[in-house]
Enzyme design. Structure first.
Site, PDB file in Angstrom:
ATOM      1  N   ASP A   1       9.692   2.129 -11.565  1.00 17.45           N
ATOM      2  CA  ASP A   1      10.146   2.299 -10.194  1.00 17.45           C
ATOM      3  C   ASP A   1      11.524   1.651 -10.064  1.00 17.45           C
ATOM      4  OD1 ASP A   1      10.247   2.869  -7.542  1.00 17.45           O
ATOM      5  OD2 ASP A   1       8.473   1.722  -6.974  1.00 17.45           O
ATOM      6  N   SER A   2      12.297   2.090  -9.087  1.00 11.67           N
ATOM      7  CA  SER A   2      13.676   1.602  -8.963  1.00 11.67           C
ATOM      8  C   SER A   2      13.762   0.199  -8.391  1.00 11.67           C
ATOM      9  CB  SER A   2      14.470   2.539  -8.054  1.00 11.67           C
ATOM     10  OG  SER A   2      14.001   2.426  -6.719  1.00 11.67           O
ATOM     11  N   GLY A   3      12.734  -0.210  -7.654  1.00 10.35           N
ATOM     12  CA  GLY A   3      12.768  -1.501  -6.984  1.00 10.35           C
ATOM     13  C   GLY A   3      13.062  -1.396  -5.506  1.00 10.35           C
TER      14      GLY A   3
ATOM     15  N   PHE B   1      11.294  -0.170  -3.010  1.00 12.65           N
ATOM     16  CA  PHE B   1      10.178  -0.590  -2.155  1.00 12.65           C
ATOM     17  C   PHE B   1      10.005  -2.102  -2.194  1.00 12.65           C
ATOM     18  CE2 PHE B   1       5.720  -1.668  -1.475  1.00 12.65           C
ATOM     19  CZ  PHE B   1       5.521  -1.119  -0.219  1.00 12.65           C
TER      20      PHE B   1
ATOM     21  N   ASP C   1      16.110   4.233  -3.558  1.00  6.61           N
ATOM     22  CA  ASP C   1      16.011   4.902  -2.266  1.00  6.61           C
ATOM     23  C   ASP C   1      15.996   3.868  -1.149  1.00  6.61           C
ATOM     24  OD1 ASP C   1      13.506   3.994  -3.090  1.00  6.61           O
ATOM     25  OD2 ASP C   1      12.406   5.523  -1.995  1.00  6.61           O
TER      26      ASP C   1
ATOM     27  N   GLY D   1       8.043   6.813   0.805  1.00  7.19           N
ATOM     28  CA  GLY D   1       7.950   6.410   2.200  1.00  7.19           C
ATOM     29  C   GLY D   1       6.593   6.584   2.830  1.00  7.19           C
TER      30      GLY D   1
ATOM     31  N   CYS E   1     -21.276   5.209 -16.287  1.00  4.23           N
ATOM     32  CA  CYS E   1     -19.929   4.879 -16.761  1.00  4.23           C
ATOM     33  C   CYS E   1     -19.934   4.535 -18.251  1.00  4.23           C
ATOM     34  CB  CYS E   1     -19.368   3.707 -15.959  1.00  4.23           C
ATOM     35  SG  CYS E   1     -17.673   3.268 -16.409  1.00  4.23           S
TER      36      CYS E   1
ATOM     37  N   CYS F   1     -19.461  -1.491 -18.658  1.00  2.00           N
ATOM     38  CA  CYS F   1     -20.785  -0.946 -18.363  1.00  2.00           C
ATOM     39  C   CYS F   1     -21.619  -0.722 -19.621  1.00  2.00           C
ATOM     40  CB  CYS F   1     -20.644   0.364 -17.583  1.00  2.00           C
ATOM     41  SG  CYS F   1     -20.044   0.110 -15.895  1.00  2.00           S
TER      42      CYS F   1
ATOM     43  N   HIS G   1     -13.308  -1.761 -15.805  1.00  2.00           N
ATOM     44  CA  HIS G   1     -14.211  -0.784 -15.190  1.00  2.00           C
ATOM     45  C   HIS G   1     -13.484   0.073 -14.156  1.00  2.00           C
ATOM     46  CE1 HIS G   1     -17.656   1.049 -13.261  1.00  2.00           C
ATOM     47  NE2 HIS G   1     -17.139   0.670 -12.107  1.00  2.00           N
TER      48      HIS G   1
END
Length: 383
Positions: A91-93, A95, A145, A221, A309, A314, A340
């Protein structure tokens, strides 16, 4: 061509595909575990791979602050530094600057912010965000962004248009830096569509991002404090306009119910800290809803948490043992619960892909949601 659609559900927008990267193909729809600081908390890369994950997300904001791009570059890139040999999306950072930085200033040049770690000042521009990710050795890069919260409706158009201008700069810089690399050997760059909860702005942003030479389209967003029905109302309105030839990535969404519903609206990629964060607090996913393993009712339950599972947890440990580990605050409990929950997510994605390929996606979706919601209600009554 970096994305191949392999099957389409006739009753929804759901589809399966292959995202072709320089480290191999990723089967979609898929869920990406989040390794924010170049680690999926408490797990080794082999343990993450054994859950079925093919791609992991790491975050530029955190890695640029600690350990720093110089360390990762000197180590030979993220893959050698961490031991993860699958695909890395970073991710670009944007957020994290929005959500973590105690002081930030947004200008046309980029974002200036104060580190949440030591208070030092940093600047992140569209070009520098791409440069950092290239130096990390990322396989899929996200552009910077301008992220706006749910309550900041008055700034949505301004932020969207700035995000578009920043994306143009990121695309230019990226192609300038990678132009000499063979198509299948270069990393991929996605674009991020913004526009808040204004349908008209969202369509405008989606059309703009799709017009650029980006390898995938992210819907950004969202999951920023809005009511969940509003998020899905927006996705439903966008679904017919999502580009067919590129993967669609819904950022920051990872509840089991949301995966089924978003895939039905055409989404191919997901990431979220939700499964591992819940696991570390004793909340485990099952086909019959989420359970709280610290509840007294598990003290004498010597069957697995989920008998259906096939995860290591499990297969080898009982619910009573996990209950004991969490009650005793033993670290092994956090690890086994995380394994899990991540395996549960990958099993869901496999079930989704198979049901699309067999033409029974909507039937499988209804069956899962009915059982999961009913089980969640029972757990609430137990609680």
């Amino acid at each position: 061509m970096h994305f191949l659609v392999t099957s389409v559900d006739p009753q929804s927008y759901a589809r399966t595909g292959q995202l072709l990267t320089r480290r191999g193909a990723v089967q979609t729809p898929t869920f990406m575990p989040v390794g924010t600081q170049a680690t999926v908390k408490s797990l080794t890369p082999d343990e993450v791979r054994q859950t079925g994950a093919e791609i992991v997300l790491a975050n530029t904001y955190h890695l640029m602050l600690r350990p720093g791009v110089e360390v990762i570059e000197a180590a030979g890139g993220l893959h050698r530094f961490t031991g993860w040999q699958g695909v890395f999306l970073t991710d670009s950072g944007g957020f994290q600057v929005y959500s973590l930085a105690p002081l930030r200033r947004i200008t046309e040049a980029g974002v200036t912010f104060r580190s949440h770690i030591d208070g030092s000042m940093h600047e992140l521009t569209p070009e520098f965000a791409v440069e950092l990710q290239l130096r990390f050795g990322s396989d899929i890069l996200m552009p910077l962004d301008d992220v706006v919260g749910y309550t900041e409706s008055q700034r949505q158009r301004e932020a969207m248009e700035r995000t578009h201008r920043w994306l143009q700069r990121a695309v230019h810089y990226f192609h300038e830096r990678t132009c000499e690399q063979a198509v299948l050997q270069r990393p991929l760059l996605f674009g991020i569509a913004q526009g808040g909860f204004d349908i008209q702005l969202r369509h405008e942003s989606l059309a703009f991002v799709a017009s650029l030479p980006v390898d995938g389209i992210a819907v950004g967003g969202l999951s920023v404090g809005e009511p969940k029905p509003l998020m899905f109302e927006l996705l439903e309105a966008l679904a017919p306009s999502l580009p067919h030839d590129r993967p669609r990535y819904l950022m920051g969404v990872g509840d089991p119910e949301d995966l089924w519903n978003a895939v039905a609206l055409g989404i191919d990629l997901f990431d979220c800290v939700h499964p591992t964060r819940l696991a570390r607090h004793g909340s485990l996913f099952t086909r019959q809803g989420r359970i709280d393993i610290t509840s007294a009712r598990f003290r004498f339950q010597f069957d697995p948490v989920d008998p259906t599972c096939d995860c290591v947890t499990c297969q080898h440990f009982s619910a009573a043992y996990l209950h004991h580990l969490f009650r005793a605050r033993e670290l092994l409990g956090l690890r086994l619960a995380s394994i899990h929950n991540l395996r549960f997510m990958q099993r869901i994605m496999q079930e989704i892909r198979t049901s699309i390929q067999r033409g029974c996606f909507q039937t499988a979706r209804r069956a899962f949601l009915d059982a999961y919601r009913d089980g969640a209600g029972r757990e609430e009554r137990h609680g």
